[in-house]
Design a protein around this motif. Structure first.
Motif, PDB file in Angstrom:
ATOM      1  N   ALA A  26      17.394  10.006  -3.257  1.00  0.00           N
ATOM      2  CA  ALA A  26      18.597   9.903  -4.093  1.00  0.00           C
ATOM      3  C   ALA A  26      19.293   8.538  -4.033  1.00  0.00           C
ATOM      4  O   ALA A  26      19.568   7.938  -5.081  1.00  0.00           O
ATOM      5  CB  ALA A  26      19.578  11.020  -3.739  1.00  0.00           C
ATOM      6  N   PRO A  27      19.597   7.992  -2.815  1.00  0.00           N
ATOM      7  CA  PRO A  27      20.250   6.679  -2.801  1.00  0.00           C
ATOM      8  C   PRO A  27      19.370   5.572  -3.360  1.00  0.00           C
ATOM      9  O   PRO A  27      19.859   4.614  -3.978  1.00  0.00           O
ATOM     10  CB  PRO A  27      20.577   6.446  -1.323  1.00  0.00           C
ATOM     11  CG  PRO A  27      19.757   7.410  -0.558  1.00  0.00           C
ATOM     12  CD  PRO A  27      19.504   8.566  -1.458  1.00  0.00           C
ATOM     13  N   LEU A  47      11.546  -2.470  -4.416  1.00  0.00           N
ATOM     14  CA  LEU A  47      12.207  -1.289  -3.880  1.00  0.00           C
ATOM     15  C   LEU A  47      11.214  -0.137  -3.716  1.00  0.00           C
ATOM     16  O   LEU A  47      11.228   0.570  -2.696  1.00  0.00           O
ATOM     17  CB  LEU A  47      13.360  -0.874  -4.794  1.00  0.00           C
ATOM     18  CG  LEU A  47      14.147   0.372  -4.381  1.00  0.00           C
ATOM     19  CD1 LEU A  47      14.660   0.267  -2.950  1.00  0.00           C
ATOM     20  CD2 LEU A  47      15.309   0.606  -5.333  1.00  0.00           C
ATOM     21  N   MET A  48      10.345   0.042  -4.706  1.00  0.00           N
ATOM     22  CA  MET A  48       9.324   1.105  -4.610  1.00  0.00           C
ATOM     23  C   MET A  48       8.402   0.851  -3.423  1.00  0.00           C
ATOM     24  O   MET A  48       8.021   1.777  -2.700  1.00  0.00           O
ATOM     25  CB  MET A  48       8.520   1.174  -5.915  1.00  0.00           C
ATOM     26  CG  MET A  48       9.303   1.688  -7.107  1.00  0.00           C
ATOM     27  SD  MET A  48       9.827   3.402  -6.950  1.00  0.00           S
ATOM     28  CE  MET A  48       8.254   4.275  -7.077  1.00  0.00           C
ATOM     29  N   ALA A  49       8.047  -0.426  -3.203  1.00  0.00           N
ATOM     30  CA  ALA A  49       7.180  -0.770  -2.074  1.00  0.00           C
ATOM     31  C   ALA A  49       7.882  -0.482  -0.743  1.00  0.00           C
ATOM     32  O   ALA A  49       7.269   0.028   0.218  1.00  0.00           O
ATOM     33  CB  ALA A  49       6.780  -2.239  -2.158  1.00  0.00           C
ATOM     34  N   GLU A  52       7.849   3.194  -0.011  1.00  0.00           N
ATOM     35  CA  GLU A  52       6.545   3.615   0.531  1.00  0.00           C
ATOM     36  C   GLU A  52       6.431   3.208   1.990  1.00  0.00           C
ATOM     37  O   GLU A  52       5.966   3.986   2.844  1.00  0.00           O
ATOM     38  CB  GLU A  52       5.427   2.986  -0.304  1.00  0.00           C
ATOM     39  CG  GLU A  52       4.039   3.445   0.115  1.00  0.00           C
ATOM     40  CD  GLU A  52       2.936   2.789  -0.710  1.00  0.00           C
ATOM     41  OE1 GLU A  52       1.762   2.950  -0.320  1.00  0.00           O
ATOM     42  OE2 GLU A  52       3.249   2.123  -1.717  1.00  0.00           O
ATOM     43  N   GLU A  53       6.860   1.982   2.307  1.00  0.00           N
ATOM     44  CA  GLU A  53       6.791   1.462   3.678  1.00  0.00           C
ATOM     45  C   GLU A  53       7.621   2.318   4.643  1.00  0.00           C
ATOM     46  O   GLU A  53       7.231   2.567   5.790  1.00  0.00           O
ATOM     47  CB  GLU A  53       7.312   0.017   3.678  1.00  0.00           C
ATOM     48  CG  GLU A  53       7.285  -0.684   5.015  1.00  0.00           C
ATOM     49  CD  GLU A  53       7.968  -2.037   4.931  1.00  0.00           C
ATOM     50  OE1 GLU A  53       8.626  -2.405   5.904  1.00  0.00           O
ATOM     51  OE2 GLU A  53       7.837  -2.711   3.884  1.00  0.00           O
ATOM     52  N   MET A  54       8.773   2.786   4.189  1.00  0.00           N
ATOM     53  CA  MET A  54       9.669   3.569   5.029  1.00  0.00           C
ATOM     54  C   MET A  54       9.380   5.060   4.981  1.00  0.00           C
ATOM     55  O   MET A  54      10.089   5.861   5.594  1.00  0.00           O
ATOM     56  CB  MET A  54      11.130   3.331   4.601  1.00  0.00           C
ATOM     57  CG  MET A  54      11.573   1.885   4.726  1.00  0.00           C
ATOM     58  SD  MET A  54      11.556   1.340   6.435  1.00  0.00           S
ATOM     59  CE  MET A  54      12.120  -0.340   6.259  1.00  0.00           C
ATOM     60  N   GLY A  55       8.362   5.430   4.207  1.00  0.00           N
ATOM     61  CA  GLY A  55       8.000   6.843   4.132  1.00  0.00           C
ATOM     62  C   GLY A  55       8.930   7.676   3.286  1.00  0.00           C
ATOM     63  O   GLY A  55       9.014   8.904   3.461  1.00  0.00           O
ATOM     64  N   ILE A  56       9.641   7.029   2.366  1.00  0.00           N
ATOM     65  CA  ILE A  56      10.540   7.769   1.464  1.00  0.00           C
ATOM     66  C   ILE A  56       9.741   8.176   0.228  1.00  0.00           C
ATOM     67  O   ILE A  56       9.236   7.321  -0.507  1.00  0.00           O
ATOM     68  CB  ILE A  56      11.753   6.908   1.044  1.00  0.00           C
ATOM     69  CG1 ILE A  56      12.503   6.409   2.280  1.00  0.00           C
ATOM     70  CG2 ILE A  56      12.680   7.691   0.131  1.00  0.00           C
ATOM     71  CD1 ILE A  56      13.537   5.350   1.981  1.00  0.00           C
ATOM     72  N   LYS A  57       9.618   9.470  -0.005  1.00  0.00           N
ATOM     73  CA  LYS A  57       8.815   9.942  -1.128  1.00  0.00           C
ATOM     74  C   LYS A  57       9.634   9.925  -2.420  1.00  0.00           C
ATOM     75  O   LYS A  57      10.702  10.540  -2.483  1.00  0.00           O
ATOM     76  CB  LYS A  57       8.310  11.357  -0.856  1.00  0.00           C
ATOM     77  CG  LYS A  57       7.237  11.397   0.217  1.00  0.00           C
ATOM     78  CD  LYS A  57       6.597  12.750   0.284  1.00  0.00           C
ATOM     79  CE  LYS A  57       5.446  12.744   1.298  1.00  0.00           C
ATOM     80  NZ  LYS A  57       4.769  14.046   1.371  1.00  0.00           N
TER      81      LYS A  57
END
Length: 491
Positions: A26-27, A47-49, A52-57
């Motif tokens: 959401a954020p 931001l999308m990358a 993915e790096e932080m494991g945010i789906k």
């Protein structure tokens, strides 16, 4: 500023994650939306990358934001790639597209002329996506086919909507009406409009604007007024556009009483006249020679804070010139010059001064055209001046203008040559006449019966019938012709 805010926002999210805080999509979606408004696709990708790096789906909203911005930027192939990523589980990412995502893509495809792909995507939506097409889906497709002129396909989709029980809305009505009216199928448009009204689907301001504008475009002003009154009777919420369209149509048709009535209704509805409406009203009153009404419009414009533009001034200049109100015309001209507005109605003022016999003023305006406005005179302006100068027997200035025309690449017409030949004959300037006979030949300007009458009477009287014969045959007459012997040109 956007980049700075993005950096701060991302740093805050990053710190939260470092401290073990759970971060969901959401954020990140809020950040994507902000970047999308500025079409900052580079940072959107970054931001999308990072997600993915932080494991945010990413969720369906994340993908929807990306697809929406790409479609609005007409990057449809990139939007389709994102769609395949979300629906195909690429890199372990999977989010089921919803009806909003499908509609966004279908609309994007239709806007770039890929209607057939849009139709196939709607079928995929049914079969694979588990989403039922809705009103928006069909409206996008109907609009797409209408825009490329395939009205029949648009109507077929409309009929399919009804069969499937998909609710119709006023946008559906307006989309089909716009397509029919754009392709001059007004009878069908009105049949459809009446059918929808009987079915309980009422039009809005856009509906009436489409129909009234189309009627004005084909000069069916009576029907446009009838529809306008119907709109008022139905107490349909309107906007200023429908009034402006009708004011323009009525003014151009010379129906100034009706136009004034619509203006009064526009004001009653709480709207204001714009510069275009003032200009068409002023032009309409000018055509009807209503100076009091023109003055009233100008005063109202100034009181409303609407600044006259080039069209206003040129309309006034043309009207005042035709009315031979030279004092007022020159005031308007001076004001235009002071405000840096280029007059395009010079010709009307020059013509009026020529008719009035004031060639000196006409010539001064002609010179101002070159020195102040930089507008090149056209054939009509030169013709008026040359004709007037010849009538005044001012051959010298007439010849100067003929040379000026040649220098500027403006082609004189037969009538101007005739006026000049007449003046040259009266001043017995045969040599000049022969030169301009050659110029007529060079410029392929065909003599008429008046040319032949002037030249025949003159040249036969001075023994130059042979030159006249060559002129009629299209040969130069002022230069010596090569001598021929036994059919061979002597060198």
């Amino acid at each position: 500023m956007v980049n700075k805010k993005f950096g701060i926002a991302w740093d805050v999210l990053h710190d939260v994650m470092k401290m073990g805080g759970a971060v969901e999509a959401a954020p990140c979606n809020a950040l994507l939306t902000a970047l999308g408004r500025g079409n900052d696709f580079k940072r959107m990708s970054e931001l999308m990358a990072k997600m993915e790096e932080m494991g945010i789906k990413p969720d369906v909203i994340t993908f929807g934001i990306l697809i929406n911005r790409l479609c609005k930027s007409r990057r449809i192939d990139a939007a389709l790639e994102v769609f395949e990523t979300m629906s195909g589980g690429v890199k372990g990412v999977s989010a089921e597209p919803d009806v909003i995502v499908y509609n966004t893509l279908i609309d994007g495809l239709c806007k770039v002329g890929r209607q057939e792909e849009g139709l196939r995507l709607m079928e995929r939506m049914r079969s694979q996506g588990g989403c039922a097409p809705n009103t928006v889906t069909y409206n996008c497709l109907i609009d797409g086919f209408n825009k490329v002129g395939d009205i029949e396909r648009g109507r077929e989709l409309f009929d399919k909507m009804k069969e499937e029980g998909i609710p119709l809305n006023v946008e559906t009505l307006n989309t089909l009406l716009d397509g029919l009216c754009r392709h001059r199928r007004l009878n069908t448009a009105f049949d459809f409009f009446n059918e929808m009204q009987r079915d309980g689907l009422k039009g809005n301001a856009v509906t009436y604007t489409i129909l009234i504008t189309s009627l004005c475009n084909v000069n069916n002003i009576s029907k446009a007024m009838e529809l306008f009154n119907q709109m008022l009777s139905a107490e349909c919420p309107t906007d200023a556009i429908v009034y402006h369209c009708l004011i323009s149509g009525l003014s151009q048709a010379g129906r100034m009483e009706d136009a004034s009535f619509v203006v009064s209704k526009l004001k009653e509805a709480g709207f204001s006249m714009d510069i275009v409406s003032y200009n068409v009203m002023i032009n309409g009153f000018s055509s009807k020679n209503k100076p009091d009404k023109i003055h009233e419009m100008i005063e109202e414009m100034e009181a409303s804070g609407v600044k006259p533009d080039s069209v206003t001034y040129n309309t006034l200049l043309a009207y005042l010139s035709k009315a031979e109100d030279f004092k007022s015309a020159h005031k308007v001209l001076d004001r235009m010059m002071d405000e840096g507005i280029i007059p395009t109605a010079f010709g009307t003022l020059i013509h009026a001064h020529c008719l009035d016999g004031d060639i000196d003023k006409a010539m001064r305006i002609f010179r101002d055209m070159g020195s102040k406005s930089k507008i090149p005179p056209n054939t009509v302006i030169y013709s008026d001046l040359i004709n007037s100068l010849c009538k005044k027997n001012d051959v010298e200035q007439a010849l100067y203008l003929m040379e000026d025309m040649k220098e500027k690449g403006v082609r004189p017409n037969t009538q101007r040559f005739n006026a000049l030949f007449k003046a040259l004959r009266e001043n017995n300037l045969l040599k000049k006449a022969l030169q301009f006979m050659d110029r007529m030949v060079e410029q392929a300007c065909n003599p008429d019966y008046i040319t032949m009458e002037i030249l025949t009477e003159w040249l036969s009287g001075v023994g130059e019938i042979e030159r006249l014969r060559k002129f009629v045959q299209g040969y130069p007459v002022s230069k010596p012709q090569p001598q021929q012997k036994d059919g061979i040109v002597a060198l």
